[in-house]
Scaffold this motif. Sequence first.
Motif, mmCIF file in Angstrom:
data_model
loop_
_atom_site.group_PDB
_atom_site.id
_atom_site.type_symbol
_atom_site.label_atom_id
_atom_site.label_comp_id
_atom_site.label_asym_id
_atom_site.label_seq_id
_atom_site.Cartn_x
_atom_site.Cartn_y
_atom_site.Cartn_z
ATOM 1 N N ALA A 47 29.529 46.869 52.729
ATOM 2 C CA ALA A 47 29.999 45.521 52.779
ATOM 3 C C ALA A 47 30.428 45.097 51.423
ATOM 4 O O ALA A 47 31.479 44.018 51.307
ATOM 5 N N SER A 109 31.278 42.902 57.162
ATOM 6 C CA SER A 109 32.023 42.828 55.807
ATOM 7 C C SER A 109 33.346 42.354 55.738
ATOM 8 O O SER A 109 33.589 41.578 54.700
ATOM 9 N N ILE A 112 32.243 38.529 55.544
ATOM 10 C CA ILE A 112 31.910 38.344 54.335
ATOM 11 C C ILE A 112 33.076 38.404 53.388
ATOM 12 O O ILE A 112 33.190 37.297 52.343
ATOM 13 N N ILE A 226 22.328 39.472 53.693
ATOM 14 C CA ILE A 226 23.714 38.965 53.765
ATOM 15 C C ILE A 226 23.674 37.509 53.934
ATOM 16 O O ILE A 226 24.382 36.836 53.144
#
Length: 240
Positions: A47, A109, A112, A226
Amino acid sequence: MATFYGKRDVELGNAGQLYPGMVEDPQMRWGFIRKVYSILCVQLLLAFGVAIAMFLVHPVREFMRTPNGLYVMIAAMVLTFVLCMMMFCFSKRHPWNYVILFLFTIAMSLMIGAVCTQKKGEAVLIAAGLTLLVTIALTIFTFVAAKRGCDFSFLGPFLLCALLLLIAFGLLRIVFPMGRLGEQVIGCVGALVFSGFIIYDTDNLIKRFSYDEYIDAAMCLFLDIINLFLYLLAIMGGDD
């Protein structure tokens, strides 16, 4: 002499226990914990790598700020949700659990990275550093507290209610923008909630997850970390 060595073995066994009254083999539980954290570390590195790549590659960063980039972000969010549901259905079916976990991590990922492209580099680095420090501190705290007999299972209902409220406020924020102060308040609440989730899920990792639930345990901790990062990033602001 036999009694002395028998007593010594019992004392060593108690010293190796993760929490008082532990009836399972501590070595097996430690092996399970190491497996979960190994998977979690791979997820976080993946990530981090994807997010940094999206942030540093200028064409990708500029694309994510366009309407088409917004569509990509929405698609990544939908894909993440679908894969998350699939993960809970296939979490114990090898090798599909690893395949879906890898795809889920990639989709997460991308989401993000898309969020990070909207922020300044300083805000992203500060949020990432704080996330690392908070996660390590809470993990150590939970292991030490469990060793001393503390149990955090009572947090479950409160965290669920708090999560539902966060989701409700997130939906309201789409319709009724709350301004910068409102986002910071929600960010603070969200960071506290997912800090609680890290303690709760780490406690479950130590005591309640079964040995074949390593994917579920890694998924829970990954989502906790996260989300903590995203809420800390919201507190930092730094829109570019």
